[in-house]
Design a protein around this motif. Sequence first.
Motif, PDB file in Angstrom:
ATOM      1  N   MET A 195      -1.277   4.504   2.121  1.00 20.47           N
ATOM      2  CA  MET A 195      -1.899   3.416   1.371  1.00 20.47           C
ATOM      3  C   MET A 195      -3.358   3.750   1.094  1.00 20.47           C
ATOM      4  N   ASN A 196      -3.762   3.653  -0.175  1.00 18.60           N
ATOM      5  CA  ASN A 196      -5.129   3.960  -0.547  1.00 18.60           C
ATOM      6  C   ASN A 196      -6.066   2.838  -0.118  1.00 18.60           C
ATOM      7  N   SER A 197      -7.292   3.208   0.241  1.00 20.87           N
ATOM      8  CA  SER A 197      -8.289   2.217   0.640  1.00 20.87           C
ATOM      9  C   SER A 197      -8.780   1.451  -0.574  1.00 20.87           C
ATOM     10  N   LEU A 198      -9.138   0.184  -0.364  1.00 25.21           N
ATOM     11  CA  LEU A 198      -9.759  -0.601  -1.418  1.00 25.21           C
ATOM     12  C   LEU A 198     -11.217  -0.174  -1.542  1.00 25.21           C
ATOM     13  N   ARG A 199     -11.635   0.096  -2.763  1.00 29.68           N
ATOM     14  CA  ARG A 199     -12.988   0.588  -3.018  1.00 29.68           C
ATOM     15  C   ARG A 199     -13.908  -0.591  -3.323  1.00 29.68           C
ATOM     16  N   GLY A 200     -14.956  -0.743  -2.484  1.00 25.63           N
ATOM     17  CA  GLY A 200     -15.841  -1.886  -2.631  1.00 25.63           C
ATOM     18  C   GLY A 200     -17.272  -1.521  -2.956  1.00 25.63           C
ATOM     19  N   VAL A 201     -17.958  -2.466  -3.587  1.00 24.94           N
ATOM     20  CA  VAL A 201     -19.369  -2.327  -3.955  1.00 24.94           C
ATOM     21  C   VAL A 201     -20.102  -3.573  -3.473  1.00 24.94           C
ATOM     22  N   VAL A 202     -21.312  -3.410  -2.979  1.00 26.45           N
ATOM     23  CA  VAL A 202     -22.155  -4.551  -2.628  1.00 26.45           C
ATOM     24  C   VAL A 202     -23.327  -4.598  -3.592  1.00 26.45           C
ATOM     25  N   VAL A 203     -23.463  -5.719  -4.285  1.00 23.00           N
ATOM     26  CA  VAL A 203     -24.554  -5.909  -5.235  1.00 23.00           C
ATOM     27  C   VAL A 203     -25.592  -6.812  -4.579  1.00 23.00           C
ATOM     28  N   GLY A 204     -26.718  -6.216  -4.219  1.00 20.07           N
ATOM     29  CA  GLY A 204     -27.766  -6.931  -3.490  1.00 20.07           C
ATOM     30  C   GLY A 204     -27.674  -6.647  -2.007  1.00 20.07           C
ATOM     31  N   VAL A 205     -28.555  -5.825  -1.485  1.00 19.61           N
ATOM     32  CA  VAL A 205     -28.498  -5.464  -0.064  1.00 19.61           C
ATOM     33  C   VAL A 205     -29.748  -5.954   0.670  1.00 19.61           C
ATOM     34  N   GLY A 206     -30.001  -7.260   0.492  1.00 16.78           N
ATOM     35  CA  GLY A 206     -31.064  -7.915   1.244  1.00 16.78           C
ATOM     36  C   GLY A 206     -30.538  -8.392   2.581  1.00 16.78           C
ATOM     37  N   ASN A 207     -30.999  -9.534   3.026  1.00 21.42           N
ATOM     38  CA  ASN A 207     -30.668 -10.037   4.359  1.00 21.42           C
ATOM     39  C   ASN A 207     -29.165 -10.165   4.594  1.00 21.42           C
ATOM     40  N   ALA A 243     -18.025  -0.920   5.290  1.00 16.48           N
ATOM     41  CA  ALA A 243     -18.031   0.481   5.735  1.00 16.48           C
ATOM     42  C   ALA A 243     -17.261   0.656   7.038  1.00 16.48           C
ATOM     43  N   GLU A 244     -17.238  -0.390   7.887  1.00 19.06           N
ATOM     44  CA  GLU A 244     -16.597  -0.276   9.200  1.00 19.06           C
ATOM     45  C   GLU A 244     -15.156  -0.758   9.223  1.00 19.06           C
ATOM     46  N   THR A 245     -14.688  -1.374   8.144  1.00 19.03           N
ATOM     47  CA  THR A 245     -13.355  -1.982   8.132  1.00 19.03           C
ATOM     48  C   THR A 245     -12.296  -0.997   7.667  1.00 19.03           C
ATOM     49  N   ALA A 246     -11.239  -0.879   8.450  1.00 15.10           N
ATOM     50  CA  ALA A 246     -10.124  -0.001   8.073  1.00 15.10           C
ATOM     51  C   ALA A 246      -9.481  -0.518   6.792  1.00 15.10           C
ATOM     52  N   GLY A 247      -9.155   0.395   5.891  1.00 17.51           N
ATOM     53  CA  GLY A 247      -8.508   0.022   4.642  1.00 17.51           C
ATOM     54  C   GLY A 247      -9.468  -0.271   3.514  1.00 17.51           C
ATOM     55  N   THR A 248     -10.774  -0.211   3.787  1.00 16.19           N
ATOM     56  CA  THR A 248     -11.762  -0.387   2.733  1.00 16.19           C
ATOM     57  C   THR A 248     -12.750   0.770   2.742  1.00 16.19           C
TER      58      THR A 248
END
Length: 246
Positions: A1-13, A23-28
């Motif tokens: 099973m391929n991992s879900l590819r995610g993006v975070v928009v805004g890396v403030g608080n 980054a730490e979750t299996a499958g993503t």
Amino acid sequence: MNSLRGVVVGVGNMGRHHARIIAETAGTELVAVVDPDPVARETAAQRYGCAAHEQLATVGTFDFAVVAVPTAHHEAVTLEIFERGASVLIEKPLAPTIEGCLRLATAAEHAGVVLAIGHVERFNQAIHLLRERLQRPRLLQFERLSPRTERTSDSVVMDLMVHDLDLACHLTAEEPLTLDAAGSAVYSRSLDFACAHLVFPSGCVAALIASRITHDEIRRIAVSTDTEFLIADELRQDVAVKRETS
């Protein structure tokens, strides 16, 4: 099973926490962070081993995104992501206005993607325990108090109380008939503390206090029913039965 590819928009608080969790979750897989601040995006990218972008337009393909930019930009950023066919989790609140919320819900439906809102307190163990035990609540008393902070330009209602407004409806399984509220600005241009009073169709009353001018951090819900008095502590993630009469 391929991992879900995610993006975070805004890396403030808040965004940096989302980046860490993806980054730490299996499958993503965290493929990129997006932020106009070069220090914020490069720091997050190095820490979590992903690409750093100033703008969303330069990011390659992805399956979902977390939008953690200032509330005023939620709608525009999310609509851009929908155009790319990706699902979105938006940090609360969904949008500054009801009209904006409705536009986002309609756009997600038309795009055939998932739109989620970051009401994370629903998944707090204390809330699970409280909801399992709760029967016919008469009075809900919410305290969401924090020290002074510079982390947001939103009012304390949008920043903190929004969680308890959601939880009041979640715990009663109803929407309020009436709502009265008052508040004041102390340190900022928007409300720094607020009190609200909700009445539900069942007769249950909810009293909410949200503040960012207190000394201690408190996340507490006191519940009165016909037979018992309960206190849920969301920081400790537990529920205490203080009185039981049946």
